[in-house]
Scaffold this active site. Structure first.
Site, PDB file in Angstrom:
ATOM      1  N   HIS A  12     -18.996 100.545-103.591  1.00 14.35           N
ATOM      2  CA  HIS A  12     -18.904 100.612-102.128  1.00 14.35           C
ATOM      3  C   HIS A  12     -18.910  99.032-100.856  1.00 14.35           C
ATOM      4  O   HIS A  12     -18.907  99.615-100.090  1.00 14.35           O
ATOM      5  CB  HIS A  12     -19.185 101.890-101.481  1.00 14.35           C
ATOM      6  CG  HIS A  12     -20.702 101.602-101.275  1.00 14.35           C
ATOM      7  ND1 HIS A  12     -21.518 102.782-101.775  1.00 14.35           N
ATOM      8  CD2 HIS A  12     -21.633 100.893-101.564  1.00 14.35           C
ATOM      9  CE1 HIS A  12     -22.923 102.325-101.378  1.00 14.35           C
ATOM     10  NE2 HIS A  12     -23.280 101.034-101.168  1.00 14.35           N
ATOM     11  N   HIS A  59     -26.320 102.859 -94.342  1.00 11.70           N
ATOM     12  CA  HIS A  59     -26.709 101.769 -94.586  1.00 11.70           C
ATOM     13  C   HIS A  59     -27.379 101.491 -93.448  1.00 11.70           C
ATOM     14  O   HIS A  59     -26.661 101.392 -92.325  1.00 11.70           O
ATOM     15  CB  HIS A  59     -25.900 100.487 -95.258  1.00 11.70           C
ATOM     16  CG  HIS A  59     -25.409 101.351 -96.713  1.00 11.70           C
ATOM     17  ND1 HIS A  59     -24.418 101.640 -96.506  1.00 11.70           N
ATOM     18  CD2 HIS A  59     -25.517 100.499 -97.544  1.00 11.70           C
ATOM     19  CE1 HIS A  59     -24.492 101.688 -98.367  1.00 11.70           C
ATOM     20  NE2 HIS A  59     -25.036 101.401 -98.991  1.00 11.70           N
ATOM     21  N   HIS A 194     -26.155  94.922-108.293  1.00 15.15           N
ATOM     22  CA  HIS A 194     -26.169  93.104-106.795  1.00 15.15           C
ATOM     23  C   HIS A 194     -27.799  93.286-106.003  1.00 15.15           C
ATOM     24  O   HIS A 194     -29.048  95.014-106.498  1.00 15.15           O
ATOM     25  CB  HIS A 194     -25.334  94.063-105.650  1.00 15.15           C
ATOM     26  CG  HIS A 194     -25.309  95.076-105.004  1.00 15.15           C
ATOM     27  ND1 HIS A 194     -25.250  96.434-105.443  1.00 15.15           N
ATOM     28  CD2 HIS A 194     -25.547  95.130-104.099  1.00 15.15           C
ATOM     29  CE1 HIS A 194     -24.532  97.317-104.728  1.00 15.15           C
ATOM     30  NE2 HIS A 194     -25.150  96.614-103.445  1.00 15.15           N
ATOM     31  N   GLU A 241     -28.871 101.949-105.842  1.00 13.89           N
ATOM     32  CA  GLU A 241     -27.974 102.840-105.584  1.00 13.89           C
ATOM     33  C   GLU A 241     -26.502 103.687-106.741  1.00 13.89           C
ATOM     34  O   GLU A 241     -26.506 104.659-106.960  1.00 13.89           O
ATOM     35  CB  GLU A 241     -26.576 102.066-104.634  1.00 13.89           C
ATOM     36  CG  GLU A 241     -26.660 101.478-103.348  1.00 13.89           C
ATOM     37  CD  GLU A 241     -25.830 100.703-103.148  1.00 13.89           C
ATOM     38  OE1 GLU A 241     -25.933 100.291-101.715  1.00 13.89           O
ATOM     39  OE2 GLU A 241     -24.615  99.735-103.242  1.00 13.89           O
TER      40      GLU A 241
HETATM   41  C1  DHB Z   1     -23.260  94.557-100.548  1.00 12.06           C
HETATM   42  C2  DHB Z   1     -23.321  95.783-101.294  1.00 12.06           C
HETATM   43  C3  DHB Z   1     -23.912  96.653-100.844  1.00 12.06           C
HETATM   44  O1  DHB Z   1     -23.084  97.551-101.536  1.00 12.06           O
HETATM   45  C4  DHB Z   1     -24.021  97.232 -99.629  1.00 12.06           C
HETATM   46  O2  DHB Z   1     -23.950  98.578 -99.818  1.00 12.06           O
HETATM   47  C5  DHB Z   1     -23.981  95.588 -98.674  1.00 12.06           C
HETATM   48  C6  DHB Z   1     -23.568  95.504 -98.905  1.00 12.06           C
HETATM   49  C7  DHB Z   1     -22.625  93.215-100.471  1.00 12.06           C
HETATM   50  O3  DHB Z   1     -22.052  92.984-102.627  1.00 12.06           O
HETATM   51  O4  DHB Z   1     -23.353  92.187 -99.925  1.00 12.06           O
HETATM   52 FE    FE Z   2     -24.579  99.597-100.545  1.00  5.45          FE
END
Ligand code: DHB
Ligand code: FE
Length: 308
Positions: A12, A59, A194, A241
């Site tokens: 997402h 978020h 990530h 996540e």
């Molecule tokens: C990023 C990825 C995410 O899933 C998120 O919720 C906020 C930022 C990113 O890649 O910067």
């Molecule tokens: Fe996220």
């Protein structure tokens, strides 16, 4: 009776929403990402669900450090878009299904999963980006109703993968005890690997992500035993996540048909993963000829899977 016919896993990443909303989809960097969702949009247009249950995390758009429910079910009639960073996306208001949502709340809570019922809530990229990837960019209205399920994966302690998987099973029992005939799909969103801040910012672990997708498809119970520390170590701080995908997977049959998969790195800081898993239809009255046709179709779809 309402039925969960399929599960969709999708990252997402907020920058995907920004790229869509600012007309960057044809730029090579973004085309690589969006091309992986073309067949998924076709699948969704053919499937035409009545309701999508979308498991996502907020978020700090709807909740803040002041109150963070572990599992929050959106029971409102509608959910306006909101967001951090780029601000609210210019997408239609998300229409809920308050009757089915109230039924799920009752069924799941009496099944001893204590959800928080939310009757007013804004939804952020965690929910709207996967919707855009699967439903495209409608101007006026989204093509189906949505029940958001917000999961806390932003402040310690998040729920365990096992708890998520078992909640998925309870959601399925709830949906299947709803009397109206409704075609329901369930999304698990977020991930894949990530890490947004700190010394390991930018971490991506494709090997681990791909093994996660393999097990999600064929051996999900193995994933329920992964401790939080392993998600953090292998998939980065925000990789946690991925526990949300286990709610989606728990709501499906033990054995599913993987009809589509896509994986690419990176989008923004993030590995993008996507999978579509269909529950096998019950075939009691099916003729031999029809069953053979279905097997051929499945083989054809397998030939067209995108991996790697
Ligand atoms: C990023 C990825 C995410 O899933 C998120 O919720 C906020 C930022 C990113 O890649 O910067
Ligand atoms: Fe996220």
């Amino acid at each position: 009776m309402a039925n969960i016919i399929a599960g969709i896993g999708s990252s997402h990443v907020p920058a995907i929403g920004a790229a869509l909303d600012t007309g960057k989809t044809e730029e090579p960097y973004w085309k690589r990402v969006f091309s992986g969702f073309e067949r998924s949009k076709e699948w969704m247009a053919r499937t035409k669900p009545d309701v999508a249950i979308i498991v996502y995390n907020d978020h700090a758009s709807a909740f803040s450090v002041e109150i963070i429910p572990t599992f929050a079910l959106g029971c409102a009639a509608e959910f306006p878009p909101a967001d951090e960073g780029w601000g609210p996306r210019p997408v239609p208001v998300i229409k809920g299904h308050p009757e089915l949502a109230a039924h799920i709340a009752q069924s799941v809570i009496l099944d001893e999963f204590d959800l928080t019922v939310v009757n007013k809530m804004e939804v952020d990229h965690g929910l709207t980006v996967p919707m855009s990837l699967l439903f495209g960019q409608p101007k006026e209205a989204w093509p189906c109703r949505v029940i958001p399920l917000a999961v806390n994966v932003v402040m310690y302690p998040p729920p365990t993968g096992h708890r998520c998987y078992m909640l998925g099973k309870a959601i399925r029992r709830a949906v299947e005890s709803y009397p109206e005939d409704l075609k329901v799909v369930i999304f698990g969103t977020g991930g894949l690997s990530h890490q947004i801040s700190g010394p390991r910012a930018g971490l991506i672990n494709s090997k681990w992500d791909k093994a996660f997708l393999d097990d999600l498809s064929r051996n999900p119970k193995k994933l329920t035993r992964i401790p939080h520390i392993e998600y953090m170590r292998e998939a980065g701080a925000e990789g946690i996540e991925m526990v949300m995908w286990l709610i989606m997977r728990g709501a499906l049959d033990d054995k599913v048909e993987e009809v589509y998969r896509f994986y690419t790195v990176p989008a923004s800081n993030t590995a993008v993963g996507h999978i579509i898993l269909e529950n096998r239809r019950k075939l009691p009255a099916m003729t031999r000829k029809a069953a053979v046709g279905r097997r051929r179709q499945a083989a054809h779809r397998a030939d067209h899977r995108i991996t790697g």
